[in-house]
Enzyme design. Structure first.
Site, PDB file in Angstrom:
ATOM      1  N   HIS A 118      -0.104 -17.704  18.372  1.00  0.00           N
ATOM      2  CA  HIS A 118      -0.836 -18.889  19.432  1.00  0.00           C
ATOM      3  C   HIS A 118      -0.399 -20.169  19.048  1.00  0.00           C
ATOM      4  CE1 HIS A 118      -3.625 -16.563  21.981  1.00  0.00           C
ATOM      5  NE2 HIS A 118      -3.057 -15.533  21.151  1.00  0.00           N
ATOM      6  N   ASP A 122       0.309 -19.819  24.232  1.00  0.00           N
ATOM      7  CA  ASP A 122      -0.810 -19.744  24.522  1.00  0.00           C
ATOM      8  C   ASP A 122      -1.458 -18.380  25.186  1.00  0.00           C
ATOM      9  OD1 ASP A 122      -1.432 -19.977  27.433  1.00  0.00           O
ATOM     10  OD2 ASP A 122      -0.215 -21.722  27.130  1.00  0.00           O
TER      11      ASP A 122
END
Length: 148
Positions: A118, A122
């Site tokens: 991440h 995303d």
């Protein structure tokens, strides 16, 4: 630091009697399915003899890992640094599903999981990617299968 790659170089996790190797299909985004299949055949030949050259194992930007041949349904793969994601697939098995029209059918099913870093990717982008893989596989007929 984050590095943007200009190429899609897909590593394929390959277990051999000598251990795990991750040879790379360079420029996979520019290859046809037939060309990718030919590259995989070449990699299989190299894996059987552990004949990978350093260039065969270098430069991966994303990895595919499959444990279906071991009758594994689902697993979570670890990212191969410096990559940002890895797609893990299990075996294809039969499952009872209810179609959009409410009909109960027996269908092939495969569980795929995506492990993503991440810091570089995303969750929404990762989910969209996984959804596109699912759509592609659902719309691609299996070899020797004439049914929709």
């Amino acid at each position: 630091r984050i590095q943007l790659n200009r190429e899609v170089n897909v590593g394929v996790a390959w277990g051999t009697s000598e251990g795990l190797f991750v040879p790379v299909i360079h420029g996979a985004d520019r290859l046809s399915i037939a060309e990718i299949a030919n590259r995989l055949t070449r990699l299989r030949t190299l894996a059987d003899g552990q004949g990978f050259a350093p260039a065969d194992l270098d430069g991966g930007t994303f990895t595919l890992s499959n444990l279906g041949m071991f009758e594994i349904d689902e697993f979570r793969a670890l990212i191969n640094p410096p990559q940002s994601a890895i797609l893990a697939t299990g075996r294809v098995s039969k499952a009872v599903v209810v179609d959009a029209d409410g009909a109960i059918r027996l269908r092939d099913r495969m569980i795929a999981t995506l492990t993503a870093d991440h810091r570089t990717l995303d969750g929404v982008s990762a989910a969209r990617f996984l959804s596109s893989v699912s759509e592609f596989l659902r719309d691609t007929p299996r070899m020797g299968d004439d049914s929709p």
